[in-house]
Design a protein around this motif. Structure first.
Motif, PDB file in Angstrom:
ATOM      1  N   HIS A 274       0.826  -1.203   0.000  1.00 54.38           N
ATOM      2  CA  HIS A 274       0.000   0.000   0.000  1.00 54.38           C
ATOM      3  C   HIS A 274       0.869   1.267   0.000  1.00 54.38           C
ATOM      4  CE1 HIS A 274      -2.475   3.142   2.036  1.00 54.38           C
ATOM      5  NE2 HIS A 274      -3.270   2.798   1.048  1.00 54.38           N
ATOM      6  N   THR A 275       1.910   1.253   0.819  1.00 59.28           N
ATOM      7  CA  THR A 275       2.798   2.426   0.863  1.00 59.28           C
ATOM      8  C   THR A 275       3.495   2.621  -0.481  1.00 59.28           C
ATOM      9  OG1 THR A 275       3.146   2.200   3.219  1.00 59.28           O
ATOM     10  CG2 THR A 275       4.824   3.405   2.018  1.00 59.28           C
ATOM     11  N   LEU A 276       3.952   1.522  -1.070  1.00 62.94           N
ATOM     12  CA  LEU A 276       4.626   1.637  -2.368  1.00 62.94           C
ATOM     13  C   LEU A 276       3.655   2.125  -3.437  1.00 62.94           C
ATOM     14  CD1 LEU A 276       6.786  -1.553  -2.051  1.00 62.94           C
ATOM     15  CD2 LEU A 276       7.679   0.744  -2.434  1.00 62.94           C
ATOM     16  N   MET A 277       2.415   1.671  -3.308  1.00 58.29           N
ATOM     17  CA  MET A 277       1.386   2.120  -4.248  1.00 58.29           C
ATOM     18  C   MET A 277       1.178   3.633  -4.120  1.00 58.29           C
ATOM     19  SD  MET A 277      -2.439   0.606  -4.160  1.00 58.29           S
ATOM     20  CE  MET A 277      -3.181   1.919  -3.191  1.00 58.29           C
ATOM     21  N   GLU A 278       1.241   4.122  -2.896  1.00 56.99           N
ATOM     22  CA  GLU A 278       1.092   5.571  -2.685  1.00 56.99           C
ATOM     23  C   GLU A 278       2.294   6.331  -3.251  1.00 56.99           C
ATOM     24  OE1 GLU A 278      -1.745   6.213   1.186  1.00 56.99           O
ATOM     25  OE2 GLU A 278       0.401   6.203   1.508  1.00 56.99           O
ATOM     26  N   ILE A 279       3.483   5.794  -3.050  1.00 53.89           N
ATOM     27  CA  ILE A 279       4.675   6.445  -3.608  1.00 53.89           C
ATOM     28  C   ILE A 279       4.592   6.427  -5.139  1.00 53.89           C
ATOM     29  CG2 ILE A 279       7.185   6.312  -3.849  1.00 53.89           C
ATOM     30  CD1 ILE A 279       7.337   5.032  -1.097  1.00 53.89           C
ATOM     31  N   ASP A 280       4.101   5.288  -5.655  1.00 51.88           N
ATOM     32  CA  ASP A 280       3.938   5.092  -7.098  1.00 51.88           C
ATOM     33  C   ASP A 280       5.219   5.437  -7.880  1.00 51.88           C
ATOM     34  OD1 ASP A 280       2.663   4.381  -9.398  1.00 51.88           O
ATOM     35  OD2 ASP A 280       1.659   6.307  -9.678  1.00 51.88           O
ATOM     36  N   PRO A 281       6.316   4.765  -7.568  1.00 50.06           N
ATOM     37  CA  PRO A 281       7.574   5.083  -8.260  1.00 50.06           C
ATOM     38  C   PRO A 281       7.489   4.718  -9.738  1.00 50.06           C
ATOM     39  CG  PRO A 281       7.815   3.103  -6.927  1.00 50.06           C
ATOM     40  CD  PRO A 281       6.444   3.628  -6.648  1.00 50.06           C
ATOM     41  N   ARG A 282       8.153   5.486 -10.576  1.00 50.31           N
ATOM     42  CA  ARG A 282       8.130   5.258 -12.027  1.00 50.31           C
ATOM     43  C   ARG A 282       9.532   5.010 -12.546  1.00 50.31           C
ATOM     44  NH1 ARG A 282       3.107   7.407 -14.020  1.00 50.31           N
ATOM     45  NH2 ARG A 282       1.806   7.516 -12.168  1.00 50.31           N
ATOM     46  N   PHE A 283       9.621   4.193 -13.582  1.00 47.50           N
ATOM     47  CA  PHE A 283      10.908   4.079 -14.271  1.00 47.50           C
ATOM     48  C   PHE A 283      11.199   5.429 -14.921  1.00 47.50           C
ATOM     49  CE2 PHE A 283       9.726  -0.518 -14.481  1.00 47.50           C
ATOM     50  CZ  PHE A 283      10.818  -0.995 -13.785  1.00 47.50           C
ATOM     51  N   PRO A 284      12.437   5.894 -14.859  1.00 50.80           N
ATOM     52  CA  PRO A 284      12.742   7.188 -15.474  1.00 50.80           C
ATOM     53  C   PRO A 284      12.490   7.139 -16.982  1.00 50.80           C
ATOM     54  CG  PRO A 284      14.562   6.403 -14.114  1.00 50.80           C
ATOM     55  CD  PRO A 284      13.585   5.278 -14.209  1.00 50.80           C
ATOM     56  N   VAL A 285      11.949   8.224 -17.502  1.00 45.33           N
ATOM     57  CA  VAL A 285      11.720   8.329 -18.943  1.00 45.33           C
ATOM     58  C   VAL A 285      12.874   9.136 -19.529  1.00 45.33           C
ATOM     59  CG1 VAL A 285      10.159   9.211 -20.711  1.00 45.33           C
ATOM     60  CG2 VAL A 285       9.235   8.205 -18.605  1.00 45.33           C
ATOM     61  N   VAL A 286      13.419   8.632 -20.631  1.00 39.22           N
ATOM     62  CA  VAL A 286      14.566   9.310 -21.243  1.00 39.22           C
ATOM     63  C   VAL A 286      14.093  10.523 -22.041  1.00 39.22           C
ATOM     64  CG1 VAL A 286      16.401   8.992 -22.929  1.00 39.22           C
ATOM     65  CG2 VAL A 286      15.883   7.183 -21.292  1.00 39.22           C
ATOM     66  N   GLY A 287      14.720  11.648 -21.816  1.00 40.79           N
ATOM     67  CA  GLY A 287      14.330  12.888 -22.491  1.00 40.79           C
ATOM     68  C   GLY A 287      14.887  12.975 -23.906  1.00 40.79           C
ATOM     69  N   HIS A 288      14.497  14.036 -24.624  1.00 40.59           N
ATOM     70  CA  HIS A 288      14.846  14.182 -26.045  1.00 40.59           C
ATOM     71  C   HIS A 288      16.373  14.164 -26.269  1.00 40.59           C
ATOM     72  CE1 HIS A 288      14.453  15.342 -30.206  1.00 40.59           C
ATOM     73  NE2 HIS A 288      15.347  16.295 -29.983  1.00 40.59           N
ATOM     74  N   GLU A 289      17.071  14.992 -25.478  1.00 41.99           N
ATOM     75  CA  GLU A 289      18.516  15.107 -25.672  1.00 41.99           C
ATOM     76  C   GLU A 289      19.244  13.789 -25.418  1.00 41.99           C
ATOM     77  OE1 GLU A 289      20.729  18.117 -23.531  1.00 41.99           O
ATOM     78  OE2 GLU A 289      19.407  19.632 -24.430  1.00 41.99           O
ATOM     79  N   GLN A 290      18.780  13.138 -24.326  1.00 43.53           N
ATOM     80  CA  GLN A 290      19.412  11.871 -23.948  1.00 43.53           C
ATOM     81  C   GLN A 290      19.159  10.826 -25.031  1.00 43.53           C
ATOM     82  OE1 GLN A 290      18.119  11.005 -19.992  1.00 43.53           O
ATOM     83  NE2 GLN A 290      19.718   9.473 -19.710  1.00 43.53           N
ATOM     84  N   ARG A 291      17.967  10.886 -25.620  1.00 39.18           N
ATOM     85  CA  ARG A 291      17.623   9.916 -26.658  1.00 39.18           C
ATOM     86  C   ARG A 291      18.521  10.106 -27.883  1.00 39.18           C
ATOM     87  NH1 ARG A 291      12.270  10.953 -27.420  1.00 39.18           N
ATOM     88  NH2 ARG A 291      11.934  10.471 -25.238  1.00 39.18           N
ATOM     89  N   GLU A 292      18.789  11.381 -28.190  1.00 40.95           N
ATOM     90  CA  GLU A 292      19.712  11.680 -29.297  1.00 40.95           C
ATOM     91  C   GLU A 292      21.069  11.048 -29.018  1.00 40.95           C
ATOM     92  OE1 GLU A 292      19.713  12.954 -32.265  1.00 40.95           O
ATOM     93  OE2 GLU A 292      17.531  12.973 -32.083  1.00 40.95           O
ATOM     94  N   ALA A 293      21.524  11.191 -27.762  1.00 43.52           N
ATOM     95  CA  ALA A 293      22.828  10.637 -27.383  1.00 43.52           C
ATOM     96  C   ALA A 293      22.813   9.119 -27.500  1.00 43.52           C
ATOM     97  CB  ALA A 293      23.182  11.056 -25.959  1.00 43.52           C
ATOM     98  N   LEU A 294      21.694   8.498 -27.145  1.00 42.02           N
ATOM     99  CA  LEU A 294      21.585   7.040 -27.241  1.00 42.02           C
ATOM    100  C   LEU A 294      21.648   6.606 -28.706  1.00 42.02           C
ATOM    101  CD1 LEU A 294      18.730   6.187 -24.664  1.00 42.02           C
ATOM    102  CD2 LEU A 294      21.182   5.949 -24.352  1.00 42.02           C
ATOM    103  N   ARG A 295      20.979   7.381 -29.546  1.00 36.11           N
ATOM    104  CA  ARG A 295      20.961   7.043 -30.964  1.00 36.11           C
ATOM    105  C   ARG A 295      22.380   7.131 -31.547  1.00 36.11           C
ATOM    106  NH1 ARG A 295      16.723  10.318 -32.687  1.00 36.11           N
ATOM    107  NH2 ARG A 295      15.240   8.920 -31.727  1.00 36.11           N
TER     108      ARG A 295
END
Ligand code: AMP
Ligand code: MG
Length: 350
Positions: A274-295
């Motif tokens: 229940h506590t974790l559900m309240e925190i609701d942690p998310r996997f980080p989403v990669v931003g535009h610039e970072q995606r360019e670097a990955l590419r």
């Protein structure tokens, strides 16, 4: 593929909330343990259903813990208190059975060492706190400082406090100091899950006898346990006082019926989920610039392919398996899909 926690529907979340609600100690409410909480309560659940529920709880914890670690923003401290033989060790073993050991720490607090007694009473607990992204479990905790130390005043004498700090209001002061410390932690990104496993005196007697009757379990028995049992009423009073003064809005206590081991485990797992559900942690989403670097990195690695080798064997294998075009294509989707928001993926997938 949708994961279990993504599939937790609004109805299931509500059921989880309703399930744990009766165990929550309302902040400021007077508690008489023996009268207010039944150690053998099982909320109409049969053991077989209970085992299935625990399996689901463990799967949810596994998923949430991965996200908590990836997000690296919140930490969770689980505080486990109980009398001897209430099932603290078994609860930790079962509830945490699915989580990645790298993201979890467990510490069992025993009689304080000379070094620990040379510091203020919270010092040794501060040193064992989990970091961000981690789940830390205290098997016994800072609450021993208002339980065993209160029941046995000679332990307080060993703490070498100045006379002024040992005045009659010491317990009220400790409750306040504990509350303040927990508030500080909560305000800074550490959620505290406080579970009291509530065992009856008769069930403790039976469990002690089992430890004596089964040779493999003899090691678990200590004569000190029987002496502590003699202080049963003092402990019940100390627990009741502790619940009254330290169940707060930011870190409430949950009194979990523990006469049935399987129920105690489901209860503890549910409060944590229940506590974790309240925190609701998310996997980080990669931003535009970072995606360019990955590419760019992908291009570089592909160019390094030896003669005759596929530029990207992984992508090739995935295509052969019929998987959709990977994340770094034209649509710029995130490398790791973000977790569905309330009513998100799960609802849309139907
Ligand atoms: P166990 O958890 O059965 O291994 O036992 C640990 C023992 O350490 C228990 O008897 C606790 O009461 C005792 N203990 C834990 N914390 C404290 C403390 N702060 N002061 C004195 N005794 C403690
Ligand atoms: Mg013990």
């Amino acid at each position: 593929m949708a994961t279990n926690s993504q599939r937790l529907t609004r109805v299931q979340r509500k059921r989880l909330e309703e399930f744990i609600a009766p165990f929550r100690v309302k902040p400021g409410s007077k508690v008489t343990l023996a009268k207010d909480f039944d150690p053998s309560f099982k909320e109409g659940i049969k053991k077989k259903e209970g085992v299935e529920l625990l399996k689901l709880g463990v799967q949810l914890l596994t998923e949430y813990q991965a996200r908590l670690a990836a997000q690296d923003t919140w930490g969770v401290l689980v505080v486990l208190q109980a009398l001897d033989a209430a099932g603290k060790d078994g609860t930790i073993r079962h509830v945490m059975s699915g989580v990645n050991p790298q993201g979890v720490s467990v510490h069992s607090f025993k009689v304080p060492s000379a070094e620990e007694l040379d510091h203020d009473f919270l010092w040794r607990y501060v040193r064992r706190l989990p970091g961000r992204g981690e789940i830390g479990i205290f098997n016994r905790s800072h609450y021993e400082e208002v339980l065993v130390v209160r029941v046995h005043p000679e332990l307080l004498d060993r703490q070498k406090l100045p006379a002024k700090a040992k005045k009659r209001d010491i317990w009220k002061r400790r409750y306040r100091e504990i509350n303040d410390w927990e508030r500080h932690l909560t305000d800074n990104g550490f959620r505290i899950v406080k579970v009291f496993l509530n065992l009856s005196k008769e069930e403790q007697r039976i469990r002690f006898l089992r430890r004596l009757d089964l040779p493999d379990h003899n090691w678990k028995f200590s004569h000190a346990d029987v002496n502590e049992r003699d202080c049963w009423d003092d402990y019940q009073k100390a627990f009741s006082e502790m619940l009254l003064h330290t169940s707060t809005d930011w870190a409430p206590w949950y009194v979990i019926p523990a006469d049935r081991k399987w129920f105690g485990r489901i209860g503890a797992a549910s409060v944590l989920v229940h506590t974790l559900m309240e925190i609701d942690p998310r996997f980080p989403v990669v931003g535009h610039e970072q995606r360019e670097a990955l590419r760019e990195a992908k291009r570089t690695l592909e160019e390094q392919a030896p003669k005759g080798a596929a530029a990207d064997p992984f992508e090739q294998a995935q295509r052969a398996d019929g998987a959709p075009k990977p994340a770094l294509g034209d649509g710029h989707p995130p490398v790791v899909a973000p977790v569905a928001a309330e009513g998100g993926t799960a609802e849309r997938e139907k």
